[in-house]
Design an enzyme around this catalytic site. Structure first.
Site, PDB file in Angstrom:
ATOM      1  N   GLU A 182       0.843  -1.413   0.047  1.00  0.00           N
ATOM      2  CA  GLU A 182       0.036   0.146   0.099  1.00  0.00           C
ATOM      3  C   GLU A 182       0.942   1.048   0.193  1.00  0.00           C
ATOM      4  O   GLU A 182       0.745   2.299  -0.678  1.00  0.00           O
ATOM      5  CB  GLU A 182      -0.875  -0.151   1.275  1.00  0.00           C
ATOM      6  CG  GLU A 182      -1.635   1.207   1.399  1.00  0.00           C
ATOM      7  CD  GLU A 182      -1.683   1.539   2.935  1.00  0.00           C
ATOM      8  OE1 GLU A 182      -1.326   2.741   3.188  1.00  0.00           O
ATOM      9  OE2 GLU A 182      -1.766   0.909   3.944  1.00  0.00           O
ATOM     10  N   GLU A 223      11.442   3.477   1.976  1.00  0.00           N
ATOM     11  CA  GLU A 223       9.980   3.020   2.633  1.00  0.00           C
ATOM     12  C   GLU A 223      10.237   2.100   3.927  1.00  0.00           C
ATOM     13  O   GLU A 223       9.162   2.227   4.791  1.00  0.00           O
ATOM     14  CB  GLU A 223       9.021   2.483   1.641  1.00  0.00           C
ATOM     15  CG  GLU A 223       7.633   2.769   2.026  1.00  0.00           C
ATOM     16  CD  GLU A 223       7.285   4.256   1.935  1.00  0.00           C
ATOM     17  OE1 GLU A 223       6.356   4.847   2.466  1.00  0.00           O
ATOM     18  OE2 GLU A 223       8.008   5.113   1.159  1.00  0.00           O
TER      19      GLU A 223
END
Length: 482
Positions: free
Chosen positions: A97, A167
């Site tokens: 996501e 990330e």
């Protein structure tokens, strides 16, 4: 100027002092109010726009509700979440996501952000234990562009190695933030012990070891295993034309695969285990405790009665007024005897199971008394709930459900979630009829089935030395006190 002002003032005084004109003005106002009367509840429900559903050839479902406003919310609801993961890749759905916004084959991350900002739109996503959602809020005229962007980020993400490494740190910081939210921590532990040894007991973010080791191949494999047409709902609400959205869906999502290269991934079975977990820290000022029994899944007909029982208990904190006049008997006792700082009843549902229980924050020496009062209230639901409080709870529950549908975004979310959970959108009038059919006897019957003589799962964090011994707590699940 002075003469003009004097004329206006004199004229106004004549109107106010006139015995002829005042009734005329009053009659005009009354006529206006009569013509502007709000519609009745029945008329409002009857005039609600219908939910239109179309299934594309590859299984993608398109569901819309057109309310005619100038803004829209459109999103992808995907039947994939942390429950479909195992111990080795737990956290990959949430990681994926995050990666969806880091650039595609057509757009860099900067281009994507600028395009969304120039539209005045809002693009977001979230992951739960059973669903992953990507959605956009925009003007009605920008809906085609929003759909194209959603298709691009879900099908053409680059998943670059540099972005993946960057990330990792973002998600690890997010984990640190969540650890400061004790309610989130308690509920994660509650899932871990209630569904221990199963995928539903895993956290959504996953362990830090997995976050540090997830690779691009893990992300690609997860997409190939779960992002399939029959498991996707394209939902839209606000200003949206259903036929036009179907054409957009066919254009942008029509090429999504429907089959699987290997075995078809099935929803992993989960079992509930009565258990307890105590994390004692006497340096913390307050104890955070959750106690829950196994509830039922979304499609179980008992779910509505459990929701009514949940509403009867309700929630409370010290900022609430009312005192002895509170509608919840538990709230009255907590307020009178200072048993807790706050409490809230919850009914968390999944496809085939759920957690029904109570979360509260209390002083260290009041935990046992609070547990006693909670169980006393649960036993009352099993045998002594009154018709009047059931009626009140049904009205409050219906009101809360309708208030949660205020705006295109919550409506779009409701459509997507219900399409995945039920296979259809339940109309408001049908929901009301089913809710009104719940009686005090039905609540007693369902509470006896799910609460009475059941093994609960209990989590306590903080100064929990006085947390009730599990054996005595278990006995409180069947002792009908007087």
């Amino acid at each position: 100027m002075a003469a003009s002002l004097l004329k206006v003032t004199t004229g106004l005084s004549k109107v106010l002092n006139s015995s002829v004109r005042v009734p005329a003005v009053s009659a005009l106002c009354n006529k206006r109010w009569r013509s502007a009367k709000a519609v009745s509840y029945e008329q409002a429900v009857l005039n609600m726009p219908e939910t239109k559903v179309t299934t594309l050839s590859n299984g993608v479902r398109v569901a819309t509700e057109d309310s005619g406003i100038i803004t829209s919310t459109v999103g992808l609801w995907i039947d994939a979440g942390s429950r479909y993961e195992d111990a080795s890749n737990n956290g990959v759905a949430h990681f994926l996501e995050h990666m969806a916004f880091k650039g595609t084959k057509k757009r860099s991350q900067t281009d994507l952000e600028l395009e969304i900002e120039n539209m005045g739109a809002h693009l977001n996503a979230y992951t739960s234990r059973e669903q992953t959602v990507y959605y956009a809020k925009c003007f009605k005229n920008d809906l085609p562009k929003a759909v194209e962007i959603l298709a691009d980020i879900t099908q053409n993400s680059l998943l670059g190695d540099q972005e993946i490494e960057r990330e990792r740190g973002v998600i690890l910081r997010e984990m640190q933030e969540i650890e400061t939210n004790l309610q989130e921590v308690v509920f994660d532990h509650l899932h871990a012990i209630a569904y221990q040894g199963t995928s539903l007991g895993q956290t959504i973010l996953g362990p830090s070891e997995n976050i540090k080791s997830i690779s691009r191949s893990d992300l690609v494999q997860y997409i190939g295993s779960h992002y399939k047409g029959p498991r996707i709902v394209l939902s839209a609400a606000g200003g949206v034309n259903h036929d036009e959205l179907c054409k957009l869906a066919e254009s942008h999502f029509g090429g999504m695969a429907t089959g699987y290269d290997g075995a078809i991934p099935l929803l992993p079975e989960c079992r509930f285990t009565g258990s307890e977990l105590r994390i004692r820290d006497d340096l913390m000022p307050l104890a955070h405790v959750a106690i829950a029994v196994e509830g039922c899944g979304w499609q179980n007909p008992d779910n509505l009665a459990l929701m009514v029982a949940n509403t009867i208990i309700g929630s409370w904190d010290r900022s609430h007024g009312g005192g002895a006049n509170l509608s919840s008997e538990l709230a009255q006792n907590v307020n009178t005897y200072n048993l807790a700082h706050s409490f809230q009843s919850f009914n968390t549902c999944y496809s085939d199971t759920g957690l029904w229980g109570m979360y509260f924050v209390s002083d260290r020496m009041m935990i046992d008394d609070m547990i006693f009062n909670i169980q006393n209230e649960w036993m009352r639901l099993c045998g002594g709930v009154r018709e009047a409080e059931v009626d009140r709870a049904k009205n409050l529950l219906m009101t809360n459900m309708l208030l949660q549908l205020d705006g295109s975004t919550p409506i779009c979310e409701d459509i997507g979630r219900q399409m995945l959970c039920y296979g259809r959108r339940i109309p408001i009038d049908e929901l009301e009829i089913r809710l009104q059919a719940v009686t005090a006897e039905k609540v007693k019957e369902v509470c006896m089935k799910y609460i009475y003589d059941k093994c609960p799962a209990v989590v306590g964090i903080g100064p929990v030395e006085a947390l009730t011994d599990y054996n005595r707590l278990r006995a409180g699940m069947y002792l009908l006190r007087t």
